[in-house]
Design a protein around this motif. Structure first.
Motif, PDB file in Angstrom:
ATOM      1  N   SER A 269      -3.847  -0.463  27.288  1.00 43.11           N
ATOM      2  CA  SER A 269      -4.449   0.180  26.223  1.00 43.11           C
ATOM      3  C   SER A 269      -3.557   0.503  24.823  1.00 43.11           C
ATOM      4  CB  SER A 269      -5.098   1.451  26.370  1.00 43.11           C
ATOM      5  OG  SER A 269      -5.528   2.109  25.363  1.00 43.11           O
ATOM      6  N   GLY A 270      -3.790  -0.116  23.790  1.00 40.54           N
ATOM      7  CA  GLY A 270      -2.937   0.266  22.595  1.00 40.54           C
ATOM      8  C   GLY A 270      -2.945   1.782  22.175  1.00 40.54           C
ATOM      9  N   LEU A 271      -3.756   2.524  22.482  1.00 35.90           N
ATOM     10  CA  LEU A 271      -4.199   3.886  22.133  1.00 35.90           C
ATOM     11  C   LEU A 271      -3.268   4.567  23.154  1.00 35.90           C
ATOM     12  CD1 LEU A 271      -7.805   4.263  21.344  1.00 35.90           C
ATOM     13  CD2 LEU A 271      -6.048   4.688  19.710  1.00 35.90           C
ATOM     14  N   SER A 272      -2.703   4.148  23.933  1.00 29.62           N
ATOM     15  CA  SER A 272      -1.837   4.780  24.925  1.00 29.62           C
ATOM     16  C   SER A 272      -0.450   4.450  24.726  1.00 29.62           C
ATOM     17  CB  SER A 272      -2.094   4.534  26.642  1.00 29.62           C
ATOM     18  OG  SER A 272      -3.367   5.206  26.911  1.00 29.62           O
ATOM     19  N   ALA A 273      -0.222   3.298  24.026  1.00 26.19           N
ATOM     20  CA  ALA A 273       1.108   2.749  23.607  1.00 26.19           C
ATOM     21  C   ALA A 273       2.292   3.953  23.186  1.00 26.19           C
ATOM     22  CB  ALA A 273       1.225   1.744  22.964  1.00 26.19           C
ATOM     23  N   GLY A 274       1.574   4.642  22.221  1.00 25.84           N
ATOM     24  CA  GLY A 274       2.509   5.759  21.619  1.00 25.84           C
ATOM     25  C   GLY A 274       2.826   6.773  22.603  1.00 25.84           C
ATOM     26  N   VAL A 275       1.968   7.350  23.443  1.00 24.26           N
ATOM     27  CA  VAL A 275       2.392   8.227  24.525  1.00 24.26           C
ATOM     28  C   VAL A 275       3.333   7.425  25.534  1.00 24.26           C
ATOM     29  CG1 VAL A 275       1.259   9.652  26.364  1.00 24.26           C
ATOM     30  CG2 VAL A 275      -0.184   8.906  24.282  1.00 24.26           C
ATOM     31  N   HIS A 276       3.156   6.356  26.029  1.00 23.49           N
ATOM     32  CA  HIS A 276       4.143   5.952  26.630  1.00 23.49           C
ATOM     33  C   HIS A 276       5.322   5.862  26.291  1.00 23.49           C
ATOM     34  CE1 HIS A 276       0.222   3.817  29.126  1.00 23.49           C
ATOM     35  NE2 HIS A 276       0.269   5.055  29.069  1.00 23.49           N
ATOM     36  N   GLU A 277       5.530   5.550  25.115  1.00 24.05           N
ATOM     37  CA  GLU A 277       6.718   5.413  24.247  1.00 24.05           C
ATOM     38  C   GLU A 277       7.304   6.924  24.312  1.00 24.05           C
ATOM     39  OE1 GLU A 277       8.502   4.912  19.817  1.00 24.05           O
ATOM     40  OE2 GLU A 277       6.608   4.230  20.316  1.00 24.05           O
ATOM     41  N   LEU A 278       6.597   8.073  24.160  1.00 18.66           N
ATOM     42  CA  LEU A 278       7.148   9.395  24.272  1.00 18.66           C
ATOM     43  C   LEU A 278       7.588   9.534  25.815  1.00 18.66           C
ATOM     44  CD1 LEU A 278       4.429  11.613  22.284  1.00 18.66           C
ATOM     45  CD2 LEU A 278       6.776  11.103  21.658  1.00 18.66           C
ATOM     46  N   LEU A 279       6.620   9.051  26.669  1.00 22.71           N
ATOM     47  CA  LEU A 279       7.139   9.428  27.920  1.00 22.71           C
ATOM     48  C   LEU A 279       8.476   8.793  28.457  1.00 22.71           C
ATOM     49  CD1 LEU A 279       3.547   9.477  29.634  1.00 22.71           C
ATOM     50  CD2 LEU A 279       4.832  11.157  29.445  1.00 22.71           C
ATOM     51  N   ARG A 280       8.872   7.887  27.796  1.00 18.03           N
ATOM     52  CA  ARG A 280       9.990   6.876  27.912  1.00 18.03           C
ATOM     53  C   ARG A 280      11.361   7.928  27.527  1.00 18.03           C
ATOM     54  NH1 ARG A 280       6.974   2.355  27.210  1.00 18.03           N
ATOM     55  NH2 ARG A 280       7.613   2.163  24.939  1.00 18.03           N
ATOM     56  N   GLY A 281      11.024   8.842  26.583  1.00 14.63           N
ATOM     57  CA  GLY A 281      11.823   9.449  26.120  1.00 14.63           C
ATOM     58  C   GLY A 281      11.827  10.935  26.725  1.00 14.63           C
ATOM     59  N   GLU A 282      11.757  11.981  26.085  1.00 14.25           N
ATOM     60  CA  GLU A 282      12.335  13.395  26.575  1.00 14.25           C
ATOM     61  C   GLU A 282      10.812  14.109  26.994  1.00 14.25           C
ATOM     62  OE1 GLU A 282      14.349  15.667  23.834  1.00 14.25           O
ATOM     63  OE2 GLU A 282      16.121  14.124  23.668  1.00 14.25           O
TER      64      GLU A 282
END
Length: 386
Positions: A269-282
């Protein structure tokens, strides 16, 4: 244009500047900090040399807006709409907004009965995509309802999608919610959420930096997000594409040292891509309300709280004391029962119950509210008047 020395001069000056200085303008915030609001207004009234950091063209525009501003008229329009203006230093001002430094709001227009400062003490932001999926709407509403049921205030931006689902989840649970708008709080936006925002104002709070009647712009939406981040203990992002405005809120929360959380979604889901990016950080992965409360709550939040109320009963407002006195000595009572006993409206009772929750007097149990063990003991031991 000078308001220095007039009754309410500081208030009038701040209200005037909300027509002149855009939200989040750090140069304007620096002028206010270094010179004071009255001096900034005086300089604008004189229209002389620009203040440091303002180009000639920008200064001319600011002077023109200052000359057109009518702060008394704005305050009258606000009062007619049931809106008040809260300034830094006022009893209702949430001190955590000071963490924004020179980007701190000049003040906030507040619509609704509860105390913004008290509600902000135990608040969590739930934000995300406007064009969310059914999964995103379900998760936002479920998290918001769960937070409300545990006595937390849910803060969001009043927009379509995740924001609206979060507000509705909190309201549906008989809970507390705050909408932070990027326009005048007397003119709900989006228009399709007029009924929702009106309901929030009845049961919770609608706040914003812009004066009555002012309209939203793309930049104002982005800058509004820093207030959501600063006001709350943590931000939960539910569905966000790579360029979502909700990621701005999350990154602002990280810069401010607040907790940042993300709800995972399908990898496709493209709508979860930003969340997953956050989760790869802090950011921290959360899947239910227990995860959120464990992170944003006080140490031992999920265990019995051993601290007593943080404010003596005799310092509470009379109407708040009346609601507190309406709670039974044992067991829980529903908000409608508490409201009848306190001789007030149910929405007012709910607002004051959440204030009392922030102060450690009461706790929510399902659909009911009861005194905390510490509140009962403080009265029994003579630590507070009856």
């Amino acid at each position: 244009m000078s308001v220095d020395g007039e009754p309410g001069g500081e208030l009038l000056a701040r209200v005037l500047l909300t027509r002149v200085i855009e939200p989040g303008d750090e140069a304007g915030g620096r002028w206010v900090r270094e010179l004071g609001v009255a001096e900034v207004v005086r300089r604008l009234g004189e229209g002389g040399a620009p203040l440091p950091g303002a180009s000639g063209k920008r200064w001319v525009g600011m002077v023109a807006r200052a000359q057109a501003a009518r702060p008394r008229r704005d305050l009258e329009a606000a009062r007619d709409a049931g809106v008040r203006f809260v300034s830094p230093g006022d009893a209702e001002w949430p001190g955590q907004l000071d963490d924004l430094g020179d980007a701190r709001p000049l003040g906030l227009w507040v619509r609704g009965r509860p105390s913004l400062r008290m509600w902000a003490l135990r608040s969590v932001a739930v934000v995300g995509a406007r064009a969310c999926t059914e999964y995103g709407a379900h998760m936002a509403a479920t998290l918001a309802a769960g937070l409300a049921e545990q006595g937390w205030v849910v803060v969001s931006g009043g927009a379509y999608g995740v924001d609206g689902a979060a507000h509705r989840g909190a309201l549906g649970a008989g809970g507390a919610t705050v909408a932070v708008l990027a326009c005048g709080v007397d003119r709900p936006y989006p228009r399709g959420h007029t009924r929702l925002i009106s309901r929030i104002a009845e049961q919770g709070l609608v706040i914003g930096e812009l004066p009555p009647g002012d309209h939203p712009t793309p930049s104002r939406f982005i800058l509004r997000n820093r207030v959501i981040a600063a006001l709350t203990r943590g931000t939960v992002v539910v569905e966000a594409a790579h360029r979502s405005g909700s990621l701005v809120t999350a990154r602002a929360a990280q810069r401010l040292g607040r907790h940042t959380m993300g709800v995972p979604g399908p990898a496709t889901s493209g709508l979860s891509a930003g969340v997953h990016e956050l989760l790869r950080g802090e950011a921290v992965l959360v899947t239910d309300v227990a995860d959120v409360v464990e992170l944003v709550g006080d140490i031992g939040e999920l265990a019995p709280d051993r601290r007593g109320p943080v404010l003596p009963r005799d310092l509470l407002e009379p109407a708040t004391r009346q609601v507190l006195a309406a709670l039974p000595g044992r067991g829980a009572a529903r908000p409608d029962e508490i409201a009848r006993s306190a001789q007030t409206a149910q929405d007012d009772a709910i607002a004051r119950l959440y204030e009392l929750r922030a102060l450690g007097y009461v706790e929510r149990h399902g659909d009911g509210w009861k005194l905390t063990r510490q509140a009962v003991m403080s009265v029994r031991d003579g630590h507070g008047p009856g």
